[in-house]
Scaffold this active site. Structure first.
Site, short mmCIF file in Angstrom:
data_model
loop_
_atom_site.label_atom_id
_atom_site.label_comp_id
_atom_site.label_asym_id
_atom_site.label_seq_id
_atom_site.Cartn_x
_atom_site.Cartn_y
_atom_site.Cartn_z
N CYS A 7 0.82 -1.20 0.00
CA CYS A 7 0.00 0.00 0.00
C CYS A 7 0.86 1.25 0.00
O CYS A 7 2.05 1.22 0.30
CB CYS A 7 -0.89 0.05 1.26
N ASP A 14 19.84 36.61 -15.42
CA ASP A 14 18.50 37.16 -15.58
C ASP A 14 18.36 38.46 -14.79
O ASP A 14 18.78 38.54 -13.62
CB ASP A 14 17.48 36.13 -15.09
#
Length: 461
Positions: free
Chosen positions: A33, A424
């Site tokens: 699970c 940038d």
């Protein structure tokens, strides 16, 4: 691998942040699970922990029909950090062993078959082919649960050439027949609709607000809770719309695709575009420790584009101009050279132009300097001809393409986690607000630091 003590605490708390980072197998039932399974937690003495669904299945456990381990987000830690293995997994997930042999895969990787088999044995305890079949079976199980597609179409979409081969592989790897899974699920949609999970938190509003000013009408669409776009994978064409469902820790993705054989790599590309497999808790804990003066946005993801070529074109078009002008240029390129796409809505939609179509055009319709048009044509021609076009670092050898263009494209086109856009303008402005700032200490998560700095700058305005 997490310690058994941490796994024990996480499964008892059903902590979604650990979803995909480990799996719980129960010796008394033979089932494995997810840590968020809603079933009554088993006693610890009956539990064995595994770091992947593959290793749990190899140990003889069947996937739970309630929590559906096939839906868990992949863990970067499980996928590993070794470059060769990571690339092999990506190529297999894209169908390399459905359409070719192990020998052909090894030729693409530049390694020997014996070495590749050893990597898989050491990491997963299975052969590359067994790993591929298990992943195909898990994907088929997801389609059986979440759609009403006929079993024959699911076999086809999952990469199996015959229904008999599909049934045999599914029974061997899942421990149930496909029709038994379909009976147990008792649900699904007549449309092709899938739930793609992530580990929370997910800063959807930040991702959405990044997409909006860069949106290309006719190719993309976005609203408060949804993002969608037109897509192409090989000869398969179509579109998807992803709707954020925070209460389910995932996105509901509706697809139209001309060839279902492309569905597995298309779904994985959508996961990459929305950065669904990032473990933001781990990333942000690292950034908080290395850049403590920066207030972080929780759950920030890398907003991607469909592929690296598109990211490169959009980066070239955006050189030295405003965001709005770059968007208008890209829209003109798409509506002029993009292939019109037929769909069930009747809306005018377009695919992003291919390298061949851009290279064949003189691009005179684009209102930009001739030098940049030449760069775009040069890039398209190189991308079309190159044997390794997705090596963005190699682009720098092309006239007109510098490090910022190549790095920005890798960040958005590959969802590369460790790109630092130091050149940038926005990053430079935001960096000045921080004291004694060294971006190198943020590795290997500098892409997320770049996004956090952009967010910091936008909030400060």
């Amino acid at each position: 691998m997490l310690t058994p003590e941490r796994c024990h605490r996480a499964r008892l708390a059903r902590d979604a942040r650990f979803d995909g980072r480990f799996f719980t197998a129960v010796t008394t039932t033979g089932i494995y699970c997810r840590p968020i399974c809603p079933a009554t937690p088993p006693l610890e003495r009956n539990v064995v922990y595994f770091e992947s669904a593959v290793t749990a299945a190899q140990a003889g456990y069947r996937p739970c029909l309630r929590c559906r381990p096939d839906s868990a987000p992949d863990s970067p830690a499980w996928r590993g950090t070794q470059t060769t293995l990571e690339r092999a997994l990506r190529l297999i997930d894209e169908g390399a062993l459905q359409n070719g042999s192990v020998a052909q895969l090894c030729e693409r990787l530049g390694i020997g078959e014996r070495y590749l088999r050893r990597l898989f044995r050491e990491r997963f305890g299975v052969s590359p082919k067994a790993y591929a079949l298990y992943r195909q079976s898990l994907f088929a199980k997801q389609l059986l649960h979440q759609t009403r597609l006929p079993v024959t179409e699911i076999a086809h979409a999952s990469g199996f050439n015959s229904l008999r081969r599909f049934n045999d592989a599914f029974q061997r790897h899942i421990g149930l027949s496909p029709r038994a899974v379909r009976r147990e699920s008792g649900e699904g949609d007549s449309k092709l609709s899938l739930h793609l999970a992530y580990r929370p938190p997910y800063a959807w509003s930040a991702v959405r607000d990044f997409f909006i000013p860069r949106l290309i009408p006719g190719m993309e669409w976005v609203d408060e809770n949804r993002y969608g776009r037109c897509i192409q994978w090989g000869s398969a064409k179509g579109h998807f719309t992803a709707t954020h469902e925070p209460q389910r820790h995932g996105f509901r993705v509706e697809l139209e695709l001309s060839d279902l054989r492309a569905l597995p790599p298309v779904v994985r590309r959508i996961r990459q575009l929305l950065d669904l497999d990032a473990d933001t808790r781990t990333i942000e804990a690292h950034l908080a420790a290395t850049v403590p003066q920066l207030t972080l946005v929780e759950g920030l993801r890398l907003p991607g584009v469909w592929n690296l070529f598109e990211a490169g074109v959009r980066a070239i078009l955006g050189q030295h101009i405003s965001e709005a002008v770059a968007r208008n240029l890209t829209e003109t390129l798409v509506t002029t050279l993009g292939e019109p796409l037929e769909d069930s809505t009747g809306q005018a939609r377009y695919l992003f132009p291919t390298p061949e179509r851009i290279d064949a055009s003189d691009l005179a319709f684009l209102g930009m300097p001739s030098a940049r048009r030449a760069t775009l044509k040069r890039f398209a021609d190189w991308y079309y001809q190159s044997e390794s076009p997705d090596d963005s670092k190699a682009w720098i050898a092309l006239k007109g393409i510098g490090p910022w263009t190549a790095d920005y494209a890798a960040l958005r086109g590959l969802s590369h986690p460790d790109i630092w856009l130091g050149g940038d303008l926005g990053v430079r402005k935001a960096s000045k607000l921080l004291d004694d700032f060294d971006p190198a200490i943020a590795a290997p998560w500098r892409s997320y630091l770049t996004l956090q700095l952009w967010q910091h700058l936008w909030r400060s305005h």
